[in-house]
Design a protein around this motif. Structure first.
Motif, PDB file in Angstrom:
ATOM      1  N   ALA A  50       3.187  91.194  -4.806  1.00  0.00           N
ATOM      2  CA  ALA A  50       2.554  91.859  -5.953  1.00  0.00           C
ATOM      3  C   ALA A  50       1.385  91.031  -6.466  1.00  0.00           C
ATOM      4  CB  ALA A  50       3.585  92.084  -7.056  1.00  0.00           C
ATOM      5  N   VAL A  51       1.548  89.721  -6.501  1.00  0.00           N
ATOM      6  CA  VAL A  51       0.456  88.839  -6.921  1.00  0.00           C
ATOM      7  C   VAL A  51      -0.756  89.016  -6.016  1.00  0.00           C
ATOM      8  CG1 VAL A  51      -0.272  86.418  -7.057  1.00  0.00           C
ATOM      9  CG2 VAL A  51       1.914  87.121  -8.038  1.00  0.00           C
ATOM     10  N   GLY A  52      -0.517  89.117  -4.706  1.00  0.00           N
ATOM     11  CA  GLY A  52      -1.618  89.315  -3.770  1.00  0.00           C
ATOM     12  C   GLY A  52      -2.352  90.618  -4.007  1.00  0.00           C
ATOM     13  N   LEU A  53      -1.618  91.693  -4.278  1.00  0.00           N
ATOM     14  CA  LEU A  53      -2.238  92.991  -4.515  1.00  0.00           C
ATOM     15  C   LEU A  53      -3.069  92.997  -5.791  1.00  0.00           C
ATOM     16  CD1 LEU A  53       0.752  95.296  -3.530  1.00  0.00           C
ATOM     17  CD2 LEU A  53      -1.430  95.134  -2.315  1.00  0.00           C
ATOM     18  N   VAL A  54      -2.532  92.407  -6.851  1.00  0.00           N
ATOM     19  CA  VAL A  54      -3.245  92.377  -8.127  1.00  0.00           C
ATOM     20  C   VAL A  54      -4.393  91.374  -8.083  1.00  0.00           C
ATOM     21  CG1 VAL A  54      -3.030  91.921 -10.605  1.00  0.00           C
ATOM     22  CG2 VAL A  54      -1.186  93.091  -9.391  1.00  0.00           C
ATOM     23  N   ASP A 101      -6.743  80.734  -5.949  1.00  0.00           N
ATOM     24  CA  ASP A 101      -7.783  80.511  -4.946  1.00  0.00           C
ATOM     25  C   ASP A 101      -7.928  81.747  -4.065  1.00  0.00           C
ATOM     26  OD1 ASP A 101      -9.501  78.403  -3.373  1.00  0.00           O
ATOM     27  OD2 ASP A 101      -8.242  79.386  -1.869  1.00  0.00           O
ATOM     28  N   SER A 102      -9.153  82.075  -3.687  1.00  0.00           N
ATOM     29  CA  SER A 102      -9.401  83.301  -2.921  1.00  0.00           C
ATOM     30  C   SER A 102      -8.679  83.289  -1.578  1.00  0.00           C
ATOM     31  CB  SER A 102     -10.903  83.497  -2.705  1.00  0.00           C
ATOM     32  OG  SER A 102     -11.465  82.395  -1.990  1.00  0.00           O
ATOM     33  N   VAL A 103      -8.613  82.119  -0.931  1.00  0.00           N
ATOM     34  CA  VAL A 103      -7.912  82.035   0.353  1.00  0.00           C
ATOM     35  C   VAL A 103      -6.419  82.271   0.161  1.00  0.00           C
ATOM     36  CG1 VAL A 103      -7.331  80.541   2.305  1.00  0.00           C
ATOM     37  CG2 VAL A 103      -9.640  80.482   1.334  1.00  0.00           C
ATOM     38  N   VAL A 104      -5.857  81.658  -0.878  1.00  0.00           N
ATOM     39  CA  VAL A 104      -4.436  81.857  -1.182  1.00  0.00           C
ATOM     40  C   VAL A 104      -4.166  83.313  -1.519  1.00  0.00           C
ATOM     41  CG1 VAL A 104      -2.577  81.262  -2.778  1.00  0.00           C
ATOM     42  CG2 VAL A 104      -4.141  79.487  -1.966  1.00  0.00           C
ATOM     43  N   ALA A 105      -5.064  83.925  -2.273  1.00  0.00           N
ATOM     44  CA  ALA A 105      -4.884  85.323  -2.649  1.00  0.00           C
ATOM     45  C   ALA A 105      -4.859  86.222  -1.416  1.00  0.00           C
ATOM     46  CB  ALA A 105      -6.000  85.757  -3.599  1.00  0.00           C
ATOM     47  N   ARG A 106      -5.722  85.934  -0.448  1.00  0.00           N
ATOM     48  CA  ARG A 106      -5.743  86.724   0.779  1.00  0.00           C
ATOM     49  C   ARG A 106      -4.462  86.526   1.582  1.00  0.00           C
ATOM     50  NH1 ARG A 106      -9.004  91.108   1.199  1.00  0.00           N
ATOM     51  NH2 ARG A 106     -10.924  90.676   0.066  1.00  0.00           N
ATOM     52  N   LEU A 107      -3.967  85.310   1.613  1.00  0.00           N
ATOM     53  CA  LEU A 107      -2.713  85.046   2.318  1.00  0.00           C
ATOM     54  C   LEU A 107      -1.559  85.792   1.658  1.00  0.00           C
ATOM     55  CD1 LEU A 107      -3.052  81.214   3.050  1.00  0.00           C
ATOM     56  CD2 LEU A 107      -3.213  83.090   4.691  1.00  0.00           C
ATOM     57  N   LEU A 108      -1.551  85.815   0.338  1.00  0.00           N
ATOM     58  CA  LEU A 108      -0.495  86.526  -0.374  1.00  0.00           C
ATOM     59  C   LEU A 108      -0.581  88.023  -0.123  1.00  0.00           C
ATOM     60  CD1 LEU A 108      -0.435  84.668  -3.818  1.00  0.00           C
ATOM     61  CD2 LEU A 108       1.097  84.369  -1.868  1.00  0.00           C
ATOM     62  N   LEU A 109      -1.802  88.535   0.024  1.00  0.00           N
ATOM     63  CA  LEU A 109      -1.979  89.954   0.310  1.00  0.00           C
ATOM     64  C   LEU A 109      -1.333  90.332   1.637  1.00  0.00           C
ATOM     65  CD1 LEU A 109      -3.327  92.598  -0.657  1.00  0.00           C
ATOM     66  CD2 LEU A 109      -5.361  91.910   0.630  1.00  0.00           C
ATOM     67  N   ALA A 110      -1.345  89.397   2.580  1.00  0.00           N
ATOM     68  CA  ALA A 110      -0.758  89.668   3.895  1.00  0.00           C
ATOM     69  C   ALA A 110       0.748  89.873   3.824  1.00  0.00           C
ATOM     70  CB  ALA A 110      -1.071  88.516   4.855  1.00  0.00           C
ATOM     71  N   LEU A 111       1.385  89.415   2.745  1.00  0.00           N
ATOM     72  CA  LEU A 111       2.829  89.579   2.609  1.00  0.00           C
ATOM     73  C   LEU A 111       3.242  91.034   2.473  1.00  0.00           C
ATOM     74  CD1 LEU A 111       3.636  86.648   0.137  1.00  0.00           C
ATOM     75  CD2 LEU A 111       3.987  86.698   2.611  1.00  0.00           C
ATOM     76  N   THR A 112       2.298  91.884   2.067  1.00  0.00           N
ATOM     77  CA  THR A 112       2.611  93.308   1.913  1.00  0.00           C
ATOM     78  C   THR A 112       2.092  94.138   3.084  1.00  0.00           C
ATOM     79  OG1 THR A 112       0.555  93.747   0.690  1.00  0.00           O
ATOM     80  CG2 THR A 112       2.493  93.111  -0.598  1.00  0.00           C
ATOM     81  N   ASP A 113       1.602  93.481   4.120  1.00  0.00           N
ATOM     82  CA  ASP A 113       1.039  94.203   5.269  1.00  0.00           C
ATOM     83  C   ASP A 113       2.089  95.130   5.880  1.00  0.00           C
ATOM     84  OD1 ASP A 113      -0.068  95.058   7.683  1.00  0.00           O
ATOM     85  OD2 ASP A 113      -1.094  93.154   8.012  1.00  0.00           O
ATOM     86  N   PRO A 114       1.804  96.427   5.978  1.00  0.00           N
ATOM     87  CA  PRO A 114       2.783  97.362   6.551  1.00  0.00           C
ATOM     88  C   PRO A 114       3.199  97.010   7.976  1.00  0.00           C
ATOM     89  CG  PRO A 114       1.045  98.562   5.419  1.00  0.00           C
ATOM     90  CD  PRO A 114       0.608  97.125   5.476  1.00  0.00           C
ATOM     91  N   VAL A 115       2.316  96.381   8.730  1.00  0.00           N
ATOM     92  CA  VAL A 115       2.689  95.977  10.092  1.00  0.00           C
ATOM     93  C   VAL A 115       3.875  95.014  10.040  1.00  0.00           C
ATOM     94  CG1 VAL A 115       1.928  94.763  12.172  1.00  0.00           C
ATOM     95  CG2 VAL A 115       0.362  96.324  10.996  1.00  0.00           C
TER      96      VAL A 115
END
Length: 233
Positions: free
Chosen positions: A184-188, A61-75
């Protein structure tokens, strides 16, 4: 004024089982180099890149994917490493400062200024990206995944250093591994990287932190073997 000696937990090596850790470092750098050779100069997907990307985009899901992307946030990742480094400085645990401060910094500088230009792999799906968010550029290894893998490896080493029961330690390490993979899932899944880019980032971040831990342990052991000042052997 007397300075309190380090606690037993602080004196414990960061890499208690040196042989498996050293083998992991060698394997991580070998995979990093092999994948880099494979993708060198190639902006298109290779091997498992496209099947992985297609499956994730289709099933996440696009919302889940965006949340997973936040796991790699440099902040987030840098913030965790800074807090660990400050705490380690306060208690004079300089080996922890080395793995939480020095190793990730070296990793990010290495991937940005040396490895990415050397491997010359640019992300080939520029049409999938929002130009306002990211421009296609050097992709291998992933800097976001390098930072995340370095962070989770640092925390894992500190967890394993604590006097915890085997069950909680294994659960904590499993959770950290899951965090790394979900990042990694979020980035891909958001078309920010190919799967091979994230594997390279995991290898670089993990390998550098573990290598630094081995070096810090060796330095600590050598210092501990020295006789106190004024004592003759």
């Amino acid at each position: 004024m007397n300075v309190a000696s380090p606690t037993a937990t602080q004196r414990r090596p960061l890499a208690a089982r040196r042989a498996p850790v050293a083998a992991t470092v060698v394997a991580a750098f070998a995979v990093l180099a092999a994948l880099g050779w494979w993708v060198h100069g190639n902006p298109r997907p290779v091997g498992f890149d496209e099947p992985t990307r297609h499956w994730l985009v289709t099933h996440t899901d696009s919302v889940v994917a965006r949340l997973l992307l936040a796991l790699t946030d440099p902040v987030l990742t840098v913030g965790i490493l800074v807090l660990i480094s400050i705490g380690a400085l306060v208690v004079r645990a300089f080996d922890v400062v080395a793995i939480a401060g020095l190793a990730p910094l070296v990793g990010l500088l290495l991937e940005s200024h040396v490895l990415k230009p050397a491997f010359d792999r640019r992300f080939g799906l520029a049409e999938q990206l929002d130009p306002a968010v990211l421009e296609a550029g050097y992709a291998y290894p992933s800097g976001h995944e390098t930072g995340l893998a370095a962070t989770t490896t640092v925390v894992a080493l500190l967890v394993l250093r604590l006097e915890l029961r085997r069950g909680p330690r294994r659960a904590a390490v499993a959770g950290l591994v899951t965090w790394t993979l979900l990042g990694a899932v979020g980035l891909v899944g958001n078309n920010f990287h190919y799967a091979t880019d994230t594997v390279g980032g995991i290898c670089l971040g993990t390998g550098l932190v573990l290598a630094t831990a081995l070096l810090a342990d060796a330095v600590a052991a050598r210092r501990a073997a020295r006789p106190p000042a004024g004592q003759f052997t």
